[in-house]
Design a protein around this motif. Structure first.
Motif, PDB file in Angstrom:
ATOM      1  N   PHE A 139       0.241  -0.878  -0.137  1.00  0.00           N
ATOM      2  CA  PHE A 139       0.055  -0.103  -0.203  1.00  0.00           C
ATOM      3  C   PHE A 139       0.607   1.346   0.355  1.00  0.00           C
ATOM      4  O   PHE A 139       0.379   2.016  -0.772  1.00  0.00           O
ATOM      5  CB  PHE A 139      -0.912  -0.194   1.069  1.00  0.00           C
ATOM      6  N   GLU A 140       1.920   1.340   0.532  1.00  0.00           N
ATOM      7  CA  GLU A 140       3.114   2.898   0.306  1.00  0.00           C
ATOM      8  C   GLU A 140       3.331   2.369  -1.066  1.00  0.00           C
ATOM      9  O   GLU A 140       3.532   3.787  -1.291  1.00  0.00           O
ATOM     10  CB  GLU A 140       4.526   1.772   1.130  1.00  0.00           C
ATOM     11  N   PHE A 141       3.539   1.848  -1.159  1.00  0.00           N
ATOM     12  CA  PHE A 141       4.154   1.422  -2.712  1.00  0.00           C
ATOM     13  C   PHE A 141       2.424   2.409  -3.625  1.00  0.00           C
ATOM     14  O   PHE A 141       3.377   2.907  -5.033  1.00  0.00           O
ATOM     15  CB  PHE A 141       4.537  -0.145  -3.537  1.00  0.00           C
ATOM     16  N   TYR A 142       1.488   1.358  -3.603  1.00  0.00           N
ATOM     17  CA  TYR A 142       0.242   1.634  -4.470  1.00  0.00           C
ATOM     18  C   TYR A 142      -0.009   3.652  -4.140  1.00  0.00           C
ATOM     19  O   TYR A 142      -0.342   4.715  -4.955  1.00  0.00           O
ATOM     20  CB  TYR A 142      -1.126   0.991  -4.279  1.00  0.00           C
ATOM     21  N   HIS A 143       0.061   3.973  -2.999  1.00  0.00           N
ATOM     22  CA  HIS A 143       0.169   5.662  -2.497  1.00  0.00           C
ATOM     23  C   HIS A 143       1.224   5.865  -3.771  1.00  0.00           C
ATOM     24  O   HIS A 143       0.828   7.067  -3.288  1.00  0.00           O
ATOM     25  CB  HIS A 143       0.471   5.039  -1.042  1.00  0.00           C
ATOM     26  N   GLN A 144       2.089   6.027  -4.176  1.00  0.00           N
ATOM     27  CA  GLN A 144       3.771   6.461  -4.200  1.00  0.00           C
ATOM     28  C   GLN A 144       2.962   6.404  -5.069  1.00  0.00           C
ATOM     29  O   GLN A 144       3.508   7.731  -6.790  1.00  0.00           O
ATOM     30  CB  GLN A 144       4.453   5.769  -4.142  1.00  0.00           C
ATOM     31  N   CYS A 145       2.176   5.482  -6.582  1.00  0.00           N
ATOM     32  CA  CYS A 145       2.273   5.690  -8.009  1.00  0.00           C
ATOM     33  C   CYS A 145       0.881   6.575  -7.846  1.00  0.00           C
ATOM     34  O   CYS A 145       0.948   6.575  -8.682  1.00  0.00           O
ATOM     35  CB  CYS A 145       2.237   3.793  -8.158  1.00  0.00           C
ATOM     36  N   LEU A 146       0.034   5.946  -6.854  1.00  0.00           N
ATOM     37  CA  LEU A 146      -1.317   6.973  -7.725  1.00  0.00           C
ATOM     38  C   LEU A 146      -1.809   7.961  -6.984  1.00  0.00           C
ATOM     39  O   LEU A 146      -2.576   8.633  -6.956  1.00  0.00           O
ATOM     40  CB  LEU A 146      -2.658   6.066  -7.079  1.00  0.00           C
ATOM     41  N   GLY A 147      -1.079   8.647  -5.728  1.00  0.00           N
ATOM     42  CA  GLY A 147      -1.304   9.543  -5.225  1.00  0.00           C
ATOM     43  C   GLY A 147      -2.346   8.910  -4.013  1.00  0.00           C
ATOM     44  O   GLY A 147      -2.743   8.079  -3.423  1.00  0.00           O
ATOM     45  N   GLY A 148      -2.899  10.195  -3.212  1.00  0.00           N
ATOM     46  CA  GLY A 148      -4.169  10.260  -2.851  1.00  0.00           C
ATOM     47  C   GLY A 148      -3.507   9.996  -1.540  1.00  0.00           C
ATOM     48  O   GLY A 148      -3.039  10.638  -0.589  1.00  0.00           O
ATOM     49  N   GLU A 149      -3.992   9.387  -0.510  1.00  0.00           N
ATOM     50  CA  GLU A 149      -4.303   9.279   0.981  1.00  0.00           C
ATOM     51  C   GLU A 149      -4.650   7.915   1.585  1.00  0.00           C
ATOM     52  O   GLU A 149      -5.232   7.526   1.677  1.00  0.00           O
ATOM     53  CB  GLU A 149      -4.784  10.612   1.860  1.00  0.00           C
ATOM     54  N   ILE A 150      -3.069   7.100   2.474  1.00  0.00           N
ATOM     55  CA  ILE A 150      -3.410   5.983   2.905  1.00  0.00           C
ATOM     56  C   ILE A 150      -4.464   6.508   5.010  1.00  0.00           C
ATOM     57  O   ILE A 150      -3.695   7.215   4.799  1.00  0.00           O
ATOM     58  CB  ILE A 150      -2.369   5.069   3.245  1.00  0.00           C
ATOM     59  N   VAL A 151      -5.847   6.252   4.126  1.00  0.00           N
ATOM     60  CA  VAL A 151      -6.349   6.201   5.889  1.00  0.00           C
ATOM     61  C   VAL A 151      -6.939   5.455   6.149  1.00  0.00           C
ATOM     62  O   VAL A 151      -6.801   5.836   7.456  1.00  0.00           O
ATOM     63  CB  VAL A 151      -8.067   7.237   4.883  1.00  0.00           C
ATOM     64  N   ALA A 152      -6.621   4.383   6.208  1.00  0.00           N
ATOM     65  CA  ALA A 152      -6.723   3.505   7.536  1.00  0.00           C
ATOM     66  C   ALA A 152      -4.790   2.573   7.459  1.00  0.00           C
ATOM     67  O   ALA A 152      -4.933   2.223   6.025  1.00  0.00           O
ATOM     68  CB  ALA A 152      -7.788   2.513   7.380  1.00  0.00           C
ATOM     69  N   MET A 153      -4.758   2.047   8.458  1.00  0.00           N
ATOM     70  CA  MET A 153      -3.700   1.257   8.463  1.00  0.00           C
ATOM     71  C   MET A 153      -3.300   0.398   9.285  1.00  0.00           C
ATOM     72  O   MET A 153      -2.534   0.503  10.323  1.00  0.00           O
ATOM     73  CB  MET A 153      -2.454   1.889   8.078  1.00  0.00           C
TER      74      MET A 153
END
Length: 136
Positions: free
Chosen positions: A17-31
Motif C-alpha cells: 500500500f505504500e507503493f500504491y500510494h506512491q504510484c497513485l497518490g491520494g491518501e492512506i486513510v487506514a493502516m
C-alpha cells in the motif's frame, strides 16, 4: 453504492500500500495492524505488525487490502482497473505500477482506447490501465 476491491496479501500489505500510494497518490486513510487489543490475542505475536485493514483513497476511488493469515494471499481471477481521462496520466500510472512487474500487454492504442495496457505488479496483483476514447 460503491464496489471496492479488497486485496489479500501474505504479510507485505503495508509495503504494497505504500507503493500504491506512491504510484497513485491520494491518501492512506487506514493502516490498522493486528496489535489492537481486540484482535492481538487471536493472532501469533509475529503477526501483530501485519495489516488487518488498509484503505487508500484517491480522487473518488478506494482500494482496500489486508494480510490474511493462513490464506494464500493470491489475487487470482481478477484485475484492478484504473480508468483515467488523460493519456499522460495513463502512461505515468502504467509505468509506475508495472515497474518490477510483468507487462502482459504494453500500453498503447486500441480500437476502444487511446491508451490501454495490462500487467502483473511486483506483488502479483493484475492491473489494467485504460484511457477510453469518447464513445459516440
Amino acid at each position: 453504492m460503491q464496489l471496492v476491491p479488497c486485496l489479500a496479501f501474505n504479510g507485505d500489505c503495508r509495503q504494497v500500500f505504500e507503493f500504491y500510494h506512491q504510484c497513485l497518490g491520494g491518501e492512506i486513510v487506514a493502516m490498522v495492524d493486528y496489535s489492537h487489543p481486540e484482535v492481538a490475542n487471536h493472532v501469533p505475536p509475529d503477526w501483530h505488525d501485519k495489516i488487518m485493514h488498509a484503505r487508500l483513497v484517491t480522487d473518488n476511488a478506494v482500494l482496500m487490502g489486508s494480510d490474511n493469515r493462513g490464506e494464500t494471499g493470491k489475487n487470482d481471477g481478477f484485475s484492478v482497473a484504473v480508468q483515467v481521462s488523460d493519456e499522460e496520466e495513463a502512461e505515468r500510472i502504467f509505468a509506475a505500477l508495472s515497474e518490477g512487474g510483468t507487462v502482459t500487454m504494453p500500453i498503447g492504442e486500441t480500437f476502444w482506447s487511446s491508451r490501454f495496457g495490462m500487467f502483473v505488479d511486483r506483488y502479483g496483483v493484475s492491473w489494467m490501465v485504460n484511457c477510453e476514447r469518447p464513445m459516440g
